[in-house]
Design a protein around this motif. Structure first.
Motif, PDB file in Angstrom:
ATOM      1  N   ASN A   7       0.787  -1.179   0.183  1.00  0.00           N
ATOM      2  CA  ASN A   7       0.175  -0.065   0.007  1.00  0.00           C
ATOM      3  C   ASN A   7       0.785   1.422  -0.112  1.00  0.00           C
ATOM      4  O   ASN A   7       0.764   2.185  -0.475  1.00  0.00           O
ATOM      5  CB  ASN A   7      -0.961  -0.035   1.458  1.00  0.00           C
ATOM      6  CG  ASN A   7      -1.978   0.894   0.400  1.00  0.00           C
ATOM      7  OD1 ASN A   7      -1.529   2.375   1.650  1.00  0.00           O
ATOM      8  ND2 ASN A   7      -3.296   0.796   0.758  1.00  0.00           N
ATOM      9  N   SER A  20      -5.417  -4.734   0.076  1.00  0.00           N
ATOM     10  CA  SER A  20      -5.779  -3.504   0.828  1.00  0.00           C
ATOM     11  C   SER A  20      -7.173  -3.303   1.217  1.00  0.00           C
ATOM     12  O   SER A  20      -7.582  -3.411   2.359  1.00  0.00           O
ATOM     13  CB  SER A  20      -5.976  -2.538  -0.273  1.00  0.00           C
ATOM     14  OG  SER A  20      -4.565  -1.730  -0.087  1.00  0.00           O
ATOM     15  N   LEU A  47      -7.534  -6.310   3.134  1.00  0.00           N
ATOM     16  CA  LEU A  47      -6.568  -5.785   4.809  1.00  0.00           C
ATOM     17  C   LEU A  47      -7.759  -4.769   6.135  1.00  0.00           C
ATOM     18  O   LEU A  47      -8.158  -5.280   7.199  1.00  0.00           O
ATOM     19  CB  LEU A  47      -5.810  -5.154   4.831  1.00  0.00           C
ATOM     20  CG  LEU A  47      -5.222  -4.830   6.188  1.00  0.00           C
ATOM     21  CD1 LEU A  47      -4.903  -5.649   7.110  1.00  0.00           C
ATOM     22  CD2 LEU A  47      -3.889  -4.066   6.220  1.00  0.00           C
ATOM     23  N   ILE A  48      -8.487  -4.317   4.320  1.00  0.00           N
ATOM     24  CA  ILE A  48     -10.132  -3.519   5.529  1.00  0.00           C
ATOM     25  C   ILE A  48     -10.733  -3.801   5.886  1.00  0.00           C
ATOM     26  O   ILE A  48     -11.591  -4.069   6.392  1.00  0.00           O
ATOM     27  CB  ILE A  48     -10.174  -2.502   3.973  1.00  0.00           C
ATOM     28  CG1 ILE A  48      -8.994  -1.514   4.342  1.00  0.00           C
ATOM     29  CG2 ILE A  48     -11.425  -1.252   4.777  1.00  0.00           C
ATOM     30  CD1 ILE A  48      -9.661   0.191   2.986  1.00  0.00           C
TER      31      ILE A  48
END
Lengths: 118, 118
Positions: B19, B93, B96-97
């Motif tokens: 990221n 990302s 992960l979010i």
DNA sequence: ATTAATACATAGATTTGTGATGCATTACAA
DNA sequence: TTGTAATGCATCACAAATCTATGTATTAAT
């Protein structure tokens, strides 16, 4: 044994178990896995090989205590927080939320986020 | 090598590195640790023993490529995303979010939270 | 001159989750 | 009635990820 940021990088399971037990007083292993499964909409599936060692460790650390009860012909091992466990649970939840915020901040720095209290 | 929920339970470092590199094009190891340190307000301190193996792995997996440049008399190894790395970065990302949201949901189920897009 | 900061790297130990396996009971369907 | 899914606990071998410790080397500051 406080859950530091470092421990949280791996190992959200301990805090999650502690947190669930603050809301349910008394839970048994299988129940915990099902609860996490439902709350996470099927995304987090805790395996027995993860759960039971984690529970045993939390008990060995004096955060949980257990009692066996026979329910419907089946033996269930119920866990609940000790006094020490209640204290740690509050702390662990705070640190876990702080960690979530921090990681979010890193991968999405342009947006401020408030998780609110626990 | 997509970062599944399972990998994310431990291992936010890979996605975080990917990221950061989507926003900075080109970074070297030490710079990454300092950036994470600043963005996390000093809460997450990546050690060399964590960082360099992670970078090497990402490169071995074809997500990063590196070039060495001499800056101020010192050798720096700059990393940047490959095309494959860019794709994986978006995916990582998101996952992960999603994981952060899920964990938050578990430990704080009475409050809905929107992270918004990445 | 010495220390802190910068910059990379690896070896070994530890932690933690998973997969596989085992045992045992209950509920349900074929 | 026989098999299978679900319930319920548990452990072992393994893999993956991170940390500690260590090593090398240059530059900046004291």
């Amino acid at each position: 044994m406080s859950f530091t940021q470092k421990e949280l990088l791996k190992g959200t399971l301990g805090p999650i178990i502690l947190n669930l037990l603050t809301e349910h007083k008394k839970m048994y292993g299988y129940e915990i896995t099902q609860h996490i499964k439902e709350l996470s909409d099927g995304k987090i599936l805790i395996k027995e090989g993860s759960l039971y060692p984690a529970l045993h460790k939390l008990e060995a650390d004096g955060l949980l205590e257990s009692e066996q009860l026979e329910v419907g012909g089946r033996l269930r091992k119920y866990y609940k927080l000790t006094r020490k466990g209640k204290q740690e649970s509050v702390q662990a939840s705070k640190e876990l939320i702080s960690f979530l915020e921090t990681v979010h901040l890193i991968i999405n720095p342009n947006k401020t986020l408030s998780y609110g209290g626990i």
